[in-house]
Design a protein around this motif. Structure first.
Motif, mmCIF file in Angstrom:
data_model
loop_
_atom_site.group_PDB
_atom_site.id
_atom_site.type_symbol
_atom_site.label_atom_id
_atom_site.label_comp_id
_atom_site.label_asym_id
_atom_site.label_seq_id
_atom_site.Cartn_x
_atom_site.Cartn_y
_atom_site.Cartn_z
ATOM 1 N N ALA A 9 0.829 -1.207 0.000
ATOM 2 C CA ALA A 9 0.000 0.000 0.000
ATOM 3 C C ALA A 9 0.861 1.254 0.000
ATOM 4 C CB ALA A 9 -0.941 -0.010 1.200
ATOM 5 N N ARG A 10 1.906 1.267 0.832
ATOM 6 C CA ARG A 10 2.786 2.437 0.886
ATOM 7 C C ARG A 10 3.575 2.575 -0.414
ATOM 8 N NH1 ARG A 10 5.562 3.042 6.734
ATOM 9 N NH2 ARG A 10 5.732 5.187 5.930
ATOM 10 N N ALA A 11 3.935 1.428 -1.027
ATOM 11 C CA ALA A 11 4.629 1.478 -2.313
ATOM 12 C C ALA A 11 3.733 2.113 -3.371
ATOM 13 C CB ALA A 11 5.046 0.075 -2.742
ATOM 14 N N ARG A 12 2.475 1.690 -3.395
ATOM 15 C CA ARG A 12 1.530 2.244 -4.369
ATOM 16 C C ARG A 12 1.375 3.750 -4.154
ATOM 17 N NH1 ARG A 12 -2.419 -0.596 -7.092
ATOM 18 N NH2 ARG A 12 -2.169 -2.318 -5.611
ATOM 19 N N ASP A 13 1.273 4.158 -2.906
ATOM 20 C CA ASP A 13 1.128 5.581 -2.599
ATOM 21 C C ASP A 13 2.358 6.367 -3.070
ATOM 22 O OD1 ASP A 13 -0.253 7.826 -1.137
ATOM 23 O OD2 ASP A 13 1.661 7.762 -0.045
ATOM 24 N N ALA A 14 3.542 5.776 -2.898
ATOM 25 C CA ALA A 14 4.771 6.450 -3.331
ATOM 26 C C ALA A 14 4.798 6.615 -4.847
ATOM 27 C CB ALA A 14 5.994 5.659 -2.854
ATOM 28 N N PHE A 15 4.368 5.580 -5.563
ATOM 29 C CA PHE A 15 4.320 5.685 -7.023
ATOM 30 C C PHE A 15 3.338 6.769 -7.461
ATOM 31 C CE2 PHE A 15 6.091 1.245 -7.276
ATOM 32 C CZ PHE A 15 7.186 1.563 -8.046
ATOM 33 N N GLU A 16 2.173 6.817 -6.819
ATOM 34 C CA GLU A 16 1.182 7.817 -7.190
ATOM 35 C C GLU A 16 1.684 9.226 -6.890
ATOM 36 O OE1 GLU A 16 -2.283 6.530 -5.115
ATOM 37 O OE2 GLU A 16 -2.734 4.914 -6.542
ATOM 38 N N ARG A 17 2.419 9.398 -5.803
ATOM 39 C CA ARG A 17 3.007 10.705 -5.501
ATOM 40 C C ARG A 17 4.062 11.080 -6.559
ATOM 41 N NH1 ARG A 17 2.401 12.872 -0.312
ATOM 42 N NH2 ARG A 17 1.041 11.628 1.043
ATOM 43 N N GLN A 19 4.013 10.142 -9.657
ATOM 44 C CA GLN A 19 3.267 10.541 -10.851
ATOM 45 C C GLN A 19 2.746 11.969 -10.725
ATOM 46 O OE1 GLN A 19 0.175 7.651 -11.736
ATOM 47 N NE2 GLN A 19 1.315 7.069 -13.580
ATOM 48 N N SER A 20 2.284 12.311 -9.535
ATOM 49 C CA SER A 20 1.762 13.656 -9.315
ATOM 50 C C SER A 20 2.871 14.697 -9.462
ATOM 51 C CB SER A 20 1.125 13.743 -7.924
ATOM 52 O OG SER A 20 0.682 15.052 -7.649
ATOM 53 N N ALA A 21 4.072 14.330 -8.996
ATOM 54 C CA ALA A 21 5.202 15.258 -9.066
ATOM 55 C C ALA A 21 5.747 15.385 -10.486
ATOM 56 C CB ALA A 21 6.314 14.799 -8.111
ATOM 57 N N HIS A 22 5.692 14.310 -11.246
ATOM 58 C CA HIS A 22 6.277 14.312 -12.602
ATOM 59 C C HIS A 22 5.369 13.513 -13.536
ATOM 60 C CE1 HIS A 22 10.343 14.322 -14.941
ATOM 61 N NE2 HIS A 22 9.337 14.842 -15.630
ATOM 62 N N PRO A 23 4.226 14.076 -13.929
ATOM 63 C CA PRO A 23 3.214 13.308 -14.662
ATOM 64 C C PRO A 23 3.622 12.895 -16.071
ATOM 65 C CG PRO A 23 2.592 15.624 -14.516
ATOM 66 C CD PRO A 23 3.776 15.448 -13.616
ATOM 67 N N ASP A 27 9.927 7.343 -17.069
ATOM 68 C CA ASP A 27 10.552 6.491 -16.054
ATOM 69 C C ASP A 27 9.560 6.166 -14.938
ATOM 70 O OD1 ASP A 27 12.873 5.169 -14.820
ATOM 71 O OD2 ASP A 27 12.730 6.774 -13.335
ATOM 72 N N VAL A 28 8.807 7.182 -14.505
ATOM 73 C CA VAL A 28 7.814 6.953 -13.458
ATOM 74 C C VAL A 28 6.733 6.000 -13.954
ATOM 75 C CG1 VAL A 28 6.003 8.025 -12.060
ATOM 76 C CG2 VAL A 28 8.236 9.136 -12.291
ATOM 77 N N ALA A 29 6.231 6.263 -15.170
ATOM 78 C CA ALA A 29 5.192 5.405 -15.720
ATOM 79 C C ALA A 29 5.697 3.972 -15.885
ATOM 80 C CB ALA A 29 4.714 5.961 -17.061
ATOM 81 N N TRP A 30 6.948 3.833 -16.304
ATOM 82 C CA TRP A 30 7.526 2.507 -16.508
ATOM 83 C C TRP A 30 7.657 1.761 -15.192
ATOM 84 C CZ3 TRP A 30 8.388 -1.015 -20.017
ATOM 85 C CH2 TRP A 30 9.357 -2.011 -19.789
ATOM 86 N N ARG A 31 8.162 2.431 -14.152
ATOM 87 C CA ARG A 31 8.344 1.778 -12.851
ATOM 88 C C ARG A 31 6.998 1.428 -12.215
ATOM 89 N NH1 ARG A 31 13.427 2.968 -9.979
ATOM 90 N NH2 ARG A 31 14.925 3.833 -11.445
ATOM 91 N N TYR A 32 6.055 2.363 -12.349
ATOM 92 C CA TYR A 32 4.736 2.108 -11.769
ATOM 93 C C TYR A 32 4.034 0.979 -12.535
ATOM 94 C CZ TYR A 32 0.196 3.229 -9.625
ATOM 95 O OH TYR A 32 -0.984 3.180 -8.915
ATOM 96 N N GLY A 33 4.152 0.993 -13.840
ATOM 97 C CA GLY A 33 3.552 -0.060 -14.640
ATOM 98 C C GLY A 33 4.099 -1.431 -14.290
ATOM 99 N N ASN A 34 5.397 -1.541 -14.086
ATOM 100 C CA ASN A 34 5.990 -2.821 -13.714
ATOM 101 C C ASN A 34 5.572 -3.253 -12.309
ATOM 102 O OD1 ASN A 34 8.249 -4.118 -15.649
ATOM 103 N ND2 ASN A 34 8.101 -1.925 -16.033
ATOM 104 N N PHE A 35 5.408 -2.289 -11.422
ATOM 105 C CA PHE A 35 4.883 -2.601 -10.091
ATOM 106 C C PHE A 35 3.485 -3.209 -10.205
ATOM 107 C CE2 PHE A 35 1.993 -0.994 -6.767
ATOM 108 C CZ PHE A 35 2.503 -1.646 -5.647
ATOM 109 N N LEU A 36 2.649 -2.578 -11.000
ATOM 110 C CA LEU A 36 1.293 -3.086 -11.182
ATOM 111 C C LEU A 36 1.303 -4.434 -11.897
ATOM 112 C CD1 LEU A 36 -0.377 0.279 -12.253
ATOM 113 C CD2 LEU A 36 -0.719 -0.920 -10.073
ATOM 114 N N LEU A 37 2.256 -4.626 -12.799
ATOM 115 C CA LEU A 37 2.369 -5.902 -13.503
ATOM 116 C C LEU A 37 2.705 -7.020 -12.527
ATOM 117 C CD1 LEU A 37 2.170 -6.838 -16.491
ATOM 118 C CD2 LEU A 37 4.659 -6.621 -16.617
ATOM 119 N N ARG A 38 3.590 -6.720 -11.604
ATOM 120 C CA ARG A 38 3.941 -7.717 -10.596
ATOM 121 C C ARG A 38 2.747 -8.037 -9.701
ATOM 122 N NH1 ARG A 38 8.757 -4.656 -10.836
ATOM 123 N NH2 ARG A 38 8.155 -3.316 -9.093
ATOM 124 N N ARG A 39 1.847 -7.064 -9.549
ATOM 125 C CA ARG A 39 0.630 -7.285 -8.760
ATOM 126 C C ARG A 39 -0.469 -7.941 -9.603
ATOM 127 N NH1 ARG A 39 2.280 -7.642 -4.291
ATOM 128 N NH2 ARG A 39 0.100 -7.579 -3.586
#
Length: 329
Positions: A9-17, A19-23, A27-39
């Motif tokens: 949950a905290r990892a997801r929140d960090a990724f969303e923050r 994205q908010s900082a650098h939409p 790199d952010v989209a790629w890292r977040y996408g891979n996180f979601l892929l692992r989920r």
């Protein structure tokens, strides 16, 4: 770091923050996408990875690789991950070919056609060649014909019943698929000739420089045929100063079962005006693809080095006309 210690949950929140900082960050989209892929949250993961690819197309191969490892739904991956641009699909096509996943590559090709965007013939040749290597002649022919219809590659004039593509050497050689191939070899030089021709606008010239007793089979083409059928082969050769006792001829044989069909035309040496070379052949029960090659067998005399020039034009292979073509069992 949160993900590594199981605090999803905290990892997801960090990724969303992030994205908010650098939409617009790939790199952010790629890292977040891979996180979601692992989920295994595929819809959200594919959307993020697609956002990354829009900004950074160089991630395409890695994206296709990672998504394919997690999900077996390739059509969905292509639709939801790859932007609708041919460069992404061509990169995916190349990836699957390097992995020898030919069925996946065919799926990519079919979707690429749906985009109706420009494709170069040279970009399709690796897929056709891989299908030929796997003896999937029907699939290779289908892709070849589709590619001829969607690329700007020159085609033979209509009404030509010959199974040899570019038999008159009227345009550049593709060096792959079902066009002629020139395999470089020391002692021989290939070039087109628009001055010395048998018919049409061009012929192929090969000059041998006399440095070797060549085993030459370096001009050749795949030709699709039907099993148990009769065919008539013709070609025109012009020779100037071809040395040695072993001259120039054509060889025709089964691409996958050479022992099933091998045919050699009479060889020509010395100097000849345009001369007709012809032969009749019957394909075997398992013959679907022939190799037609310009051939020179090495001389038994070791120091008989091949010198001279040969021109090739109007190569043709046609089904025998009149009566049933199929040979009974």
């Amino acid at each position: 770091a949160y993900e590594a210690v199981g605090q999803t949950a905290r990892a997801r929140d960090a990724f969303e923050r992030a994205q908010s900082a650098h939409p617009i960050s790939s790199d952010v989209a790629w890292r977040y996408g891979n996180f979601l892929l692992r989920r295994r949250e595929y819809s959200e993961a594919f959307a993020e990875i697609r956002r990354a690819l829009v900004t950074d197309p160089d991630l395409t191969v890695e994206a296709v690789s990672e998504c394919s490892k997690t999900s077996n739904d390739l059509p969905r991956i292509l639709t939801e991950v790859l932007p609708n641009q041919n460069r992404h699909y061509l990169m995916a096509l190349g990836y699957f070919l390097t992995q020898h996943q030919t069925d996946a590559a065919l799926t990519v090709w079919d979707r690429l056609l749906d985009l109706k965007q420009a494709v170069k013939m040279a970009q399709v040749v690796p897929l056709i060649d891989e299908l030929i290597r796997q003896e999937r002649v029907d699939d290779a022919l289908r892709i070849w014909r589709q590619a001829l219809g969607t690329t700007s590659w020159p085609q033979d004039e209509g009404g030509n019943s010959s199974l040899v593509f570019n038999g008159g050497f009227e345009h550049d050689l593709l060096n792959g698929a079902f066009d002629w191939r020139e395999d470089p070899v020391s002692g021989a030089t290939f070039s087109s000739d628009s001055d010395v021709v048998h018919a049409g606008r061009g012929a192929l010239r090969i000059t041998f420089d006399g440095i070797a007793n060549l085993d030459f089979k370096n001009l050749w083409q795949f030709s699709p045929v039907e099993p148990r059928h009769r065919y008539h082969f013709t070609a025109y050769l012009r020779l100037e100063g071809i040395s040695t006792d072993s001259g120039i001829r054509f060889a025709i044989y089964d691409a996958f079962h050479p022992a099933a069909l091998q045919l050699l035309s009479p060889d020509l040496v010395g100097t000849h005006p345009w001369s007709l070379v012809e032969a009749n052949l019957v394909t075997g029960p398992e013959t679907h693809l022939l190799i037609i090659a310009l051939r020179r067998i090495p001389s038994w005399k070791f120091d008989n080095k091949l010198r001279g020039t040969v021109w090739v034009d109007d190569v043709s292979l046609v089904p025998v006309a009149g009566g049933p073509k199929e040979i009974p069992r």
